[in-house]
Design an enzyme around this catalytic site. Structure first.
Site, PDB file in Angstrom:
ATOM      1  N   ASP A 173       9.399 -29.715 -12.093  1.00  0.00           N
ATOM      2  CA  ASP A 173       8.531 -30.640 -12.777  1.00  0.00           C
ATOM      3  C   ASP A 173       6.968 -30.372 -12.373  1.00  0.00           C
ATOM      4  OD1 ASP A 173      10.537 -32.058 -13.721  1.00  0.00           O
ATOM      5  OD2 ASP A 173      10.375 -33.492 -11.920  1.00  0.00           O
TER       6      ASP A 173
ATOM      7  N   ASP B 106       9.685 -35.158  -9.780  1.00  0.00           N
ATOM      8  CA  ASP B 106       9.905 -35.039  -8.164  1.00  0.00           C
ATOM      9  C   ASP B 106      10.382 -33.428  -7.902  1.00  0.00           C
ATOM     10  OD1 ASP B 106      12.314 -35.217  -9.574  1.00  0.00           O
ATOM     11  OD2 ASP B 106      12.627 -37.104  -8.974  1.00  0.00           O
TER      12      ASP B 106
ATOM     13  N   ASP C 167      10.018 -40.943 -15.540  1.00  0.00           N
ATOM     14  CA  ASP C 167      11.353 -40.562 -15.081  1.00  0.00           C
ATOM     15  C   ASP C 167      12.254 -42.009 -15.113  1.00  0.00           C
ATOM     16  OD1 ASP C 167      10.977 -37.979 -14.660  1.00  0.00           O
ATOM     17  OD2 ASP C 167      10.812 -38.363 -12.489  1.00  0.00           O
TER      18      ASP C 167
HETATM   19  P1  ATP Z   1      15.817 -39.529 -14.172  1.00  0.00           P
HETATM   20  O1  ATP Z   1      15.307 -38.339 -15.030  1.00  0.00           O
HETATM   21  O2  ATP Z   1      15.870 -40.527 -15.165  1.00  0.00           O
HETATM   22  O3  ATP Z   1      15.426 -39.510 -13.113  1.00  0.00           O
HETATM   23  P2  ATP Z   1      17.699 -37.781 -13.159  1.00  0.00           P
HETATM   24  O4  ATP Z   1      16.695 -36.870 -13.008  1.00  0.00           O
HETATM   25  O5  ATP Z   1      18.270 -38.512 -11.870  1.00  0.00           O
HETATM   26  O6  ATP Z   1      17.318 -39.008 -14.148  1.00  0.00           O
HETATM   27  P3  ATP Z   1      19.374 -35.585 -13.442  1.00  0.00           P
HETATM   28  O7  ATP Z   1      19.312 -35.712 -11.950  1.00  0.00           O
HETATM   29  O8  ATP Z   1      18.877 -34.700 -14.045  1.00  0.00           O
HETATM   30  O9  ATP Z   1      18.667 -37.041 -14.144  1.00  0.00           O
HETATM   31  O10 ATP Z   1      20.797 -36.021 -13.941  1.00  0.00           O
HETATM   32  C1  ATP Z   1      21.082 -35.993 -14.917  1.00  0.00           C
HETATM   33  C2  ATP Z   1      22.822 -36.086 -15.192  1.00  0.00           C
HETATM   34  O11 ATP Z   1      23.584 -35.110 -14.048  1.00  0.00           O
HETATM   35  C3  ATP Z   1      23.311 -37.454 -14.582  1.00  0.00           C
HETATM   36  O12 ATP Z   1      23.313 -38.337 -15.793  1.00  0.00           O
HETATM   37  C4  ATP Z   1      24.656 -37.198 -13.920  1.00  0.00           C
HETATM   38  O13 ATP Z   1      25.637 -37.341 -15.068  1.00  0.00           O
HETATM   39  C5  ATP Z   1      24.414 -35.856 -13.523  1.00  0.00           C
HETATM   40  N1  ATP Z   1      24.196 -35.965 -12.093  1.00  0.00           N
HETATM   41  C6  ATP Z   1      23.206 -36.177 -11.297  1.00  0.00           C
HETATM   42  N2  ATP Z   1      23.441 -36.153 -10.198  1.00  0.00           N
HETATM   43  C7  ATP Z   1      24.445 -35.694  -9.853  1.00  0.00           C
HETATM   44  C8  ATP Z   1      25.118 -34.948  -8.616  1.00  0.00           C
HETATM   45  N3  ATP Z   1      24.691 -35.155  -7.498  1.00  0.00           N
HETATM   46  N4  ATP Z   1      26.129 -34.403  -9.026  1.00  0.00           N
HETATM   47  C9  ATP Z   1      26.831 -34.289  -9.955  1.00  0.00           C
HETATM   48  N5  ATP Z   1      26.341 -34.976 -11.333  1.00  0.00           N
HETATM   49  C10 ATP Z   1      25.011 -35.331 -11.082  1.00  0.00           C
END
Ligand code: ATP
Length: 886
Positions: free
Chosen positions: A623, A619, A315
């Site tokens: 997953d 996490d 990630d």
């Molecule tokens: P990685 O896979 O690199 O760890 P991540 O798992 O944090 O990234 P996601 O959590 O799936 O990625 O987030 C994807 C997208 O969703 C982000 O790029 C953002 O635009 C949006 N996002 C993430 N967290 C939030 C939130 N709390 N509220 C609204 N939108 C969110």
């Protein structure tokens, strides 16, 4: 069920919780009783070899060879003691690790959401449930939103059950009590909150499962393989001993008694009795070293697998990056503002075209910040080390940003309270909240991935009024922010005509007004950059799998120094590929953006089909399948859910990518050390056995007696062999490619080495024997010299074995491990006693050795080392010329 738990929406306060904890005791299930020490000691004797040796003790006693019997018994007891002590230490290491993985629970105490060790829960606590959580105690639900719980742990039924606060009949069977979340079950989806009604042994699971946490044994496929090998070897040697016995009696005319003693000596010499124990210790030490560096191994085979990992899929957020977010840019329809300030400190300035501006003069900027704030749950707190976030770091950044533009955070949150919400989920990639304003109007705030939010909007907030959305222009601006490596969020609002207090997906499907974009800075971890470089040197490919936007992912990949930072595949693109094409694509591309958890599973399968051994991080609850499928599933210890941790082989206490690389290094070290232990033990055993067998076959006087062989084994196997389990990582361990997954532990090369060194041992032994005889030394003196020669050769060979991949002839090589110095020191002292101390002389039939003879013995050791090193050098040169020939 009528219960007076005296709780409220604020939960219990700290004092009350403490009082109840003393009344009800900690929330843990009664653990299986550890095995009692005496039985554990006895179990050390439960082994084929020991039976054979005990039989030998009985027979030697019957033959009135008290000394032999005593020495064999000493070998048996010593082995048992070492086995016992090491097993105890290994169990301790595992216990300590288990302690590091204690489950945690989200609880409301005194009005604040806090995370506690599940152990501290008491009846009456208000517990919050999220997807992936293990329910920490029996809870009476008070709130739920699409809550589904998998109760396999309790009922064996693996289809998740819908749960809600609606009451059920008191006598309903377990499976139908939908208003209770049972301890030990797993939240599959949705959210909920419940009051603890039972903890520890009073829970349903505490009642049904008699004892949990059976003692895990310290073993892996490789160790089992070696165990089997040692057993087969034992049987072969016993068979061989019978033949030798017959040969000695019938061909060489020994008495049955003498022949028996010789055979016992050969058998004990040849059987690698210490090997399995030493290998277990090497493994346990590896586990402990990994734990000390934040990589907690949950399943021991992973220690081995880690050493052969060829791809790490990871990630981005929080693992490769710091997950300390700050808003760096804010774009409204009219302008793109730059925001500065460090960390979560709510002070900083806003600039437009390099000029500082007064945020209050830009109402659209304020509107954007307000909506972003209302759609966040995090709060900021000032501590001694600076400002910290309670909650999601990204939302923390939004709160800090709101303060920077002059919004009074608490006031706004109170003035426009939240009535309902659609929580963020990586699948729909947005979050929405419903609020009621001061004058009773209702409105929705949304923040999320720009593509997602833009698709819901028809309008954009203009300088004067709302106007039609200019999709194309916004997409360009999203790309521009992403290209700077910023995570982009779009923020929108929708006014509702009725003051509804429910929020559903249909409410947000369309008709929203876009307020603008926020660019969040989340810099790569410095240690991740180094770790990526180390991986590339070690032939390990890193693939980044992120939910973030492609442009952001590519920019971060570039900063991290991935092999192919430019090539990127999005989740959507992966969906369109068939399995064969996916395999090629997965191999070539290093950056996967806008992926959902399901893509991880497909990628794991594709890469594995391509022959990779891979580690995969994760996490969330979704997953888990990918973590299970990966060769080494790696869960995040801090932000990871229980579901992910349970599916994983390894848990990172610090969520840090660099810790995976440390674990890989340790994995390689453990594997190297296992090989070293084998490469040292087998030839020394083989050399001794061959010496006696050779003498018998040739009809020579035995160069060493049976008791002397036992002595050698007792002294060296323990003091020398064991030290190899403590070897630190070889300098070049992370500069060679990963070992092939199917490479056998005892490779062709190792077999050659074992034969080669065994033969050298035989030559050394007989050389010394003939030389002493030729000079007319007595048989006792000759044998004393031979025993000392064997021990000295073992010591020198030990130094050679310590470096499998390089020369041992360096000072740092000799001095590197203090344990080795201690081991060698002990052996030298014991040998001196063996040679010069009268009581030992009486037992072992030894005589003092002159200084010159002593030096000659050492000379033999030096020659052995030189020959083995020369062989290593030739091997290295040959493989180098093979490589350059390619
Ligand atoms: P990685 O896979 O690199 O760890 P991540 O798992 O944090 O990234 P996601 O959590 O799936 O990625 O987030 C994807 C997208 O969703 C982000 O790029 C953002 O635009 C949006 N996002 C993430 N967290 C939030 C939130 N709390 N509220 C609204 N939108 C969110």
């Amino acid at each position: 069920m009528q219960l007076t738990l005296g709780t409220s929406t604020d939960g219990l306060d700290g004092n009350e919780a403490e009082r109840r904890l003393t009344v009800h005791g900690p929330n843990i299930l009664p653990a299986a009783k550890p095995r009692n020490a005496f039985r554990r000691f006895l179990s050390q004797f439960d082994n084929l070899l020991i039976y054979v040796l005990l039989a030998a003790v009985a027979i030697t006693l019957a033959l009135e060879h008290g000394i032999d019997a005593a020495v064999i018994l000493a070998v048996v007891v010593l082995n048992a003691v070492i086995g016992f002590v090491q097993e105890g230490r290994a169990e301790q290491a595992l216990d300590a690790i288990r302690g590091m993985l204690a489950p945690r629970a989200s609880v409301v105490r005194a009005g604040r959401r806090v995370t506690l060790a599940a152990e501290e829960l008491v009846p009456g606590d208000l517990v919050l449930l999220d997807p992936g959580d293990r329910v920490p105690a029996d809870l009476r639900l008070v709130r739920s939103r699409s809550l589904r719980i998998e109760e396999a742990a309790l009922t064996g039924e693996s289809v998740p059950v819908e749960k809600s606060p609606a009451p059920v009949m008191a006598e309903a069977p377990l499976g139908d009590r939908t208003s209770i979340a049972f301890s030990g079950t797993l939240v599959a989806a949705g959210q909920g909150a419940g009051v603890v009604v039972a903890t520890g042994g009073d829970t349903e699971i505490g009642r049904v499962s008699a004892l949990v946490g059976a003692v895990e044994t310290l073993t892996t496929p490789l160790l089992r393989q070696m165990d089997g090998f040692a057993r087969r070897l034992t049987v072969t040697i016993l068979g061989l001993s019978a033949i030798i016995f017959a040969f000695a009696v019938f061909v060489r005319g020994y008495t049955a008694e003498d022949a028996f003693l010789i055979v016992v000596g050969v058998a004990v010499a040849a059987i690698p009795e210490g090997l399995p124990a030493v290998m277990t210790i090497a493994l346990a030490l590896g586990v402990r070293r990994m734990a000390a560096r934040n990589a907690i191994v949950r399943r021991l085979p992973a220690v081995e697998t880690l050493g052969s990992v060829s791809i790490i899929c990871t990630d981005k957020t929080g693992t490769l990056t710091r997950n300390e977010m700050t808003v760096g840019a804010a774009a409204t329809a009219a302008a793109t503002f730059e925001v500065n300030g460090a960390g979560y400190d709510p002070s900083g300035e806003v600039r437009l075209s390099e000029e500082k501006v007064e945020p209050a003069e830009h109402s659209n900027l304020i509107g954007l910040a307000r909506a972003a704030l209302l759609c966040s749950d995090a709060s900021l707190r000032r501590t001694e080390i600076g400002w910290v976030v309670d909650g999601d770091p990204m939302e923390g950044a939004l709160v800090a940003f709101a303060s920077k533009v002059g919004i009074d955070v608490e006031h706004l949150r109170q003035e426009t309270p939240r009535r309902d919400e659609i929580p963020f989920d990586a699948r729909h990639r947005f979050m929405a909240t419903l609020h009621h304003g001061v004058d009773g109007e209702a409105f929705i705030c949304i923040k999320g991935a720009p593509e997602r939010v833009l698709a819901m909007c028809d309008l954009q907030r203009g300088p004067v009024s709302d106007m039609p959305l200019d999709h194309a222009a916004w997409r360009v601006r999203v790309e521009a922010l992403g290209a700077r490596g910023q995570r982009v969020l779009a923020v929108a609002v929708k006014r509702l005509s009725s003051a509804s207090s429910d929020l559903t997906f249909t409410d947000v499907e369309g008709g929203l007004t876009l307020l603008g974009l926020l660019g969040l800075i989340d810099p790569p971890r410095a240690e991740a950059v180094t770790a990526v470089r180390d991986c590339r040197a070690a032939g390990i490919r890193i693939k980044m799998i992120t939910g973030d936007h492609a442009a952001t992912a590519v920019a971060i990949a570039g900063l991290l120094g991935l092999e192919q930072p430019e090539a990127v595949a999005t989740g959507q693109e992966l969906d369109a590929l068939d399995d064969a094409t996916l395999r090629c694509r997965a191999r070539d591309v290093d950056v996967f953006a806008r992926t959902a958890p399901e893509h991880k599973l497909r990628l794991v399968e594709a890469l594995q089909a391509d022959g990779a051994v891979l580690a995969m991080t994760g996490d969330g609850v979704n997953d888990a399948p990918a973590l299970k499928r990966a060769d080494v599933g790696v869960a995040m210890g801090q932000k990871g859910t229980e579901a992910a941790k349970e599916a994983a082989e390894m848990v990172l206490a610090d969520d840090n990518f660099a810790s995976i690389v440390v674990a890989v290094r340790e994995g390689r070290t453990v594997y190297d050390n296992l090989k070293k232990v084998i490469a040292w033990t087998l030839p020394t055993n083989g050399g001794e056995a061959l010496t006696v067998i050779g003498a018998l076959l040739l009809g020579l006087t035995l160069p060493i007696t049976a008791v002397q062989i036992l002595w050698i084994n007792m002294v060296t196997a323990v003091a020398l062999g064991l030290t190899l389990a403590f070897e630190p990582t070889e300098p070049g361990a992370m500069r060679r490619p990963p070992r092939a997954a199917d490479e056998p532990l005892i490779s062709g090369f190792l077999v050659w080495r074992i034969v080669f060194v065994s033969v050298l041992f035989v030559i050394g032994t007989f050389g010394m024997f003939f030389w002493a005889e030729w000079r007319g030394l007595s048989l006792e003196e000759t044998r004393t010299l031979v025993v000392n020669t064997i021990v000295v050769m073992e010591i020198f060979y030990l130094f050679s074995v310590r470096y499998q991949h390089g020369s041992s002839l360096t000072w740092s090589g000799v001095l590197r491990t203090p344990v080795v110095a201690v081991g060698v020191g002990v052996v030298v002292l014991l040998q001196l006693a063996f040679t010069y101390a009268p009581p030992l002389q009486a037992v072992f039939g030894t005589r003092p050795v002159s200084l010159t003879d002593g030096l000659t013995v050492i000379g033999v050791g030096v020659i052995l080392l030189a020959v083995v090193e020369a062989e290593k050098l030739i091997g290295r040169l040959a493989s180098r010329s093979r490589e350059s020939g390619h």
